[in-house]
Scaffold this motif. Sequence first.
Motif, PDB file in Angstrom:
ATOM      1  N   ALA A 163       0.830  -1.208   0.000  1.00  0.00           N
ATOM      2  CA  ALA A 163       0.000   0.000   0.000  1.00  0.00           C
ATOM      3  C   ALA A 163       0.863   1.256   0.000  1.00  0.00           C
ATOM      4  O   ALA A 163       0.556   2.237  -0.690  1.00  0.00           O
ATOM      5  CB  ALA A 163      -0.921  -0.008   1.229  1.00  0.00           C
ATOM      6  N   GLY A 164       1.948   1.234   0.760  1.00  0.00           N
ATOM      7  CA  GLY A 164       2.850   2.381   0.778  1.00  0.00           C
ATOM      8  C   GLY A 164       3.481   2.622  -0.582  1.00  0.00           C
ATOM      9  O   GLY A 164       3.617   3.771  -1.017  1.00  0.00           O
ATOM     10  N   ALA A 165       3.877   1.537  -1.246  1.00  0.00           N
ATOM     11  CA  ALA A 165       4.461   1.676  -2.586  1.00  0.00           C
ATOM     12  C   ALA A 165       3.437   2.233  -3.571  1.00  0.00           C
ATOM     13  O   ALA A 165       3.751   3.108  -4.389  1.00  0.00           O
ATOM     14  CB  ALA A 165       4.978   0.320  -3.065  1.00  0.00           C
ATOM     15  N   LEU A 166       2.203   1.740  -3.491  1.00  0.00           N
ATOM     16  CA  LEU A 166       1.148   2.249  -4.375  1.00  0.00           C
ATOM     17  C   LEU A 166       0.881   3.730  -4.108  1.00  0.00           C
ATOM     18  O   LEU A 166       0.673   4.517  -5.038  1.00  0.00           O
ATOM     19  CB  LEU A 166      -0.129   1.433  -4.177  1.00  0.00           C
ATOM     20  CG  LEU A 166      -0.116   0.014  -4.758  1.00  0.00           C
ATOM     21  CD1 LEU A 166      -1.312  -0.782  -4.270  1.00  0.00           C
ATOM     22  CD2 LEU A 166      -0.095   0.059  -6.292  1.00  0.00           C
ATOM     23  N   ALA A 167       0.872   4.098  -2.834  1.00  0.00           N
ATOM     24  CA  ALA A 167       0.656   5.507  -2.491  1.00  0.00           C
ATOM     25  C   ALA A 167       1.760   6.384  -3.068  1.00  0.00           C
ATOM     26  O   ALA A 167       1.499   7.485  -3.563  1.00  0.00           O
ATOM     27  CB  ALA A 167       0.580   5.661  -0.978  1.00  0.00           C
ATOM     28  N   MET A 192       3.890   1.279  11.218  1.00  0.00           N
ATOM     29  CA  MET A 192       4.404   1.270   9.854  1.00  0.00           C
ATOM     30  C   MET A 192       3.510   2.093   8.933  1.00  0.00           C
ATOM     31  O   MET A 192       3.998   2.879   8.100  1.00  0.00           O
ATOM     32  CB  MET A 192       4.500  -0.174   9.361  1.00  0.00           C
ATOM     33  CG  MET A 192       4.988  -0.339   7.940  1.00  0.00           C
ATOM     34  SD  MET A 192       4.963  -2.090   7.483  1.00  0.00           S
ATOM     35  CE  MET A 192       5.409  -1.961   5.749  1.00  0.00           C
ATOM     36  N   ALA A 193       2.199   1.935   9.077  1.00  0.00           N
ATOM     37  CA  ALA A 193       1.260   2.701   8.254  1.00  0.00           C
ATOM     38  C   ALA A 193       1.421   4.196   8.499  1.00  0.00           C
ATOM     39  O   ALA A 193       1.409   5.000   7.550  1.00  0.00           O
ATOM     40  CB  ALA A 193      -0.170   2.260   8.550  1.00  0.00           C
ATOM     41  N   LEU A 194       1.581   4.581   9.752  1.00  0.00           N
ATOM     42  CA  LEU A 194       1.773   5.999  10.080  1.00  0.00           C
ATOM     43  C   LEU A 194       3.062   6.538   9.464  1.00  0.00           C
ATOM     44  O   LEU A 194       3.097   7.649   8.937  1.00  0.00           O
ATOM     45  CB  LEU A 194       1.796   6.176  11.593  1.00  0.00           C
ATOM     46  CG  LEU A 194       0.448   5.983  12.308  1.00  0.00           C
ATOM     47  CD1 LEU A 194       0.655   5.833  13.810  1.00  0.00           C
ATOM     48  CD2 LEU A 194      -0.478   7.154  12.009  1.00  0.00           C
ATOM     49  N   GLU A 195       4.108   5.737   9.529  1.00  0.00           N
ATOM     50  CA  GLU A 195       5.382   6.165   8.948  1.00  0.00           C
ATOM     51  C   GLU A 195       5.267   6.339   7.438  1.00  0.00           C
ATOM     52  O   GLU A 195       5.758   7.323   6.867  1.00  0.00           O
ATOM     53  CB  GLU A 195       6.465   5.144   9.274  1.00  0.00           C
ATOM     54  CG  GLU A 195       7.841   5.513   8.741  1.00  0.00           C
ATOM     55  CD  GLU A 195       8.906   4.504   9.104  1.00  0.00           C
ATOM     56  OE1 GLU A 195      10.046   4.644   8.618  1.00  0.00           O
ATOM     57  OE2 GLU A 195       8.605   3.570   9.867  1.00  0.00           O
TER      58      GLU A 195
END
Length: 207
Positions: A163-167, A192-195
């Motif tokens: 998800a972070g990469a997609l964002a 991790m999501a917050l970071e």
Amino acid sequence: ELLCELAHETPASLREEFSPVMVRLLADGQPLVRSAGLALASQVLEPAESSELFARYLSDATPRVRAEAAGRLADLARPDSRPALAAALQDLHPAVRFEAARGMAALKHPAGFDVLVGALQDDELRFRAIAALAELLDPRAIPHLKAVFRRWLLPQFDRTQAAGALARLGDPDGEKHLLTRAAKKWSEDRPMALELLGEVKATAALA
């Protein structure tokens, strides 16, 4: 590992005291010991010196040592290492090719793109492959990352990493997932999501 920890905690002006030990490790006949020598070199030597050393060990007879050298070289992300990393992309061993592809991604070069996409199918390499594709910022990665993101029974950390990469690549599904995980009262991947929300500068996370 203890030697590396000690070298890391030692003031830079005194790290040369580890050089004789590093030399002995690098000359050892056992691949695992030579790999440990390369790890110690990453703490003891200046980047210019260590990059030359790692490049030399890309021709070691043992894949384990070549993979260690390629990984250490990738971590430096030095533009002058690109020829050595490009050559390592042709290595017969997949672990060496993966580390080289990761290094090329750090240099924003797409030469290792297919290697990284292939590594998304490897349970042990997937997390790092996602991170490398996020760093590469190649929009061709979006459908491959989405396929991983939507996979059933995927470890939550891998899903949040995807998800972070997609964002980072501008896909709204990635940011939406990060916001959902960050809003939970407790979950292992919430920090991790917050970071990752901070890394992508998600304005919705400020609400």
